[in-house]
Design an enzyme around this catalytic site. Sequence first.
Site, mmCIF file in Angstrom:
data_model
loop_
_atom_site.group_PDB
_atom_site.id
_atom_site.type_symbol
_atom_site.label_atom_id
_atom_site.label_comp_id
_atom_site.label_asym_id
_atom_site.label_seq_id
_atom_site.Cartn_x
_atom_site.Cartn_y
_atom_site.Cartn_z
ATOM 1 N N HIS A 102 127.795 37.753 -1.540
ATOM 2 C CA HIS A 102 127.193 36.763 -0.731
ATOM 3 C C HIS A 102 127.970 35.434 -0.622
ATOM 4 C CE1 HIS A 102 124.468 33.862 1.014
ATOM 5 N NE2 HIS A 102 123.790 34.698 1.575
ATOM 6 N N GLU A 174 128.909 38.083 8.074
ATOM 7 C CA GLU A 174 127.983 36.927 7.868
ATOM 8 C C GLU A 174 128.945 35.656 7.734
ATOM 9 O OE1 GLU A 174 123.936 36.169 5.801
ATOM 10 O OE2 GLU A 174 125.263 36.081 4.150
ATOM 11 N N GLY A 180 122.795 29.392 7.026
ATOM 12 C CA GLY A 180 121.682 27.946 6.614
ATOM 13 C C GLY A 180 122.131 26.947 7.759
HETATM 14 P P1 PGA Z 1 120.027 31.989 6.827
HETATM 15 O O1 PGA Z 1 120.636 32.635 5.426
HETATM 16 O O2 PGA Z 1 119.441 33.032 7.660
HETATM 17 O O3 PGA Z 1 119.350 30.959 6.289
HETATM 18 O O4 PGA Z 1 121.185 31.293 7.713
HETATM 19 C C1 PGA Z 1 121.561 34.028 5.711
HETATM 20 C C2 PGA Z 1 121.908 34.418 4.418
HETATM 21 O O5 PGA Z 1 122.535 33.543 3.463
HETATM 22 O O6 PGA Z 1 121.753 35.582 4.173
#
Ligand code: PGA
Length: 259
Positions: A102, A174, A180
């Site tokens: 991540h 991602e 976030g």
């Molecule tokens: P978020 O986080 O949906 O709050 O943007 C996604 C993640 O960190 O996997």
Amino acid sequence: MTTGQTKKLVIGNLKMNILSPIERGRYLKDFSKAMAGKKLTTVMAVLCPPFVHLEQFRKSIKRQDVQIGAQNMFLLERGSFTGEVSAPMLKSIGTEFVILGHSERRRYFGEDEAVVNAKLKMALKCGLAPVVCIGDTHEQRDSGDMKRILRMQIEGALEGVPGGKLEQIVLVYEPVWAVGTDILPTSNEVLEAKILVKKILTDLYGAKRTGIVRILYGGSVSARVAKQVCLDPAMDGVLVGRESLIPREFLKIAEIING
Ligand code: PGA
């Protein structure tokens, strides 16, 4: 394994939240209420709480369409590694998935391709399905470096992994700038990333095997944008951060993707 290889995945990354048994109890109660009378058929929902809650989540949620996952693991099985948690420990309490690489782990804990690769191999060995996050930063995207970064991350994570193991592996595109933030890529940008990931997988394993890897989208996913970032670009599911803290909202996303 109950990782529903042919199903789409809606994975909730609860991060470092749910601070006590009381909060956990409230979350699980809300989850079970929100889930009552519903059945996901084309989607597998996966909840990834902090390590200390995994076992209780597993015990409380007795449904085929909901599995549990961890947010991280160590790269070796056992030994003098103070503070670490290993793949066999996770597997032994019914964990099926583990998030690896991540962007928060890459940024705050210095995890690089070699670490992700070692963890991925250990996860596979222990029968956990690795959910590997890859993604570009804003600077990398602006300087036209996205392709190189994704290639480096995918090749690095999969180094030495035989094609026969691919169906156990999940990749999440991602973009770091979408985590976030509420800043979202367009459907076309998600689709472009997916095509790029497929091309990299095809270069590594040949076209035949490429289709079996599930490719998810992650970053600021909510029910409002599930169509834009998942259905329209035909992704195999989503990784959800903040919205997974509200069971009702998380399940709304799962139902939209379930169709
Ligand atoms: P978020 O986080 O949906 O709050 O943007 C996604 C993640 O960190 O996997």
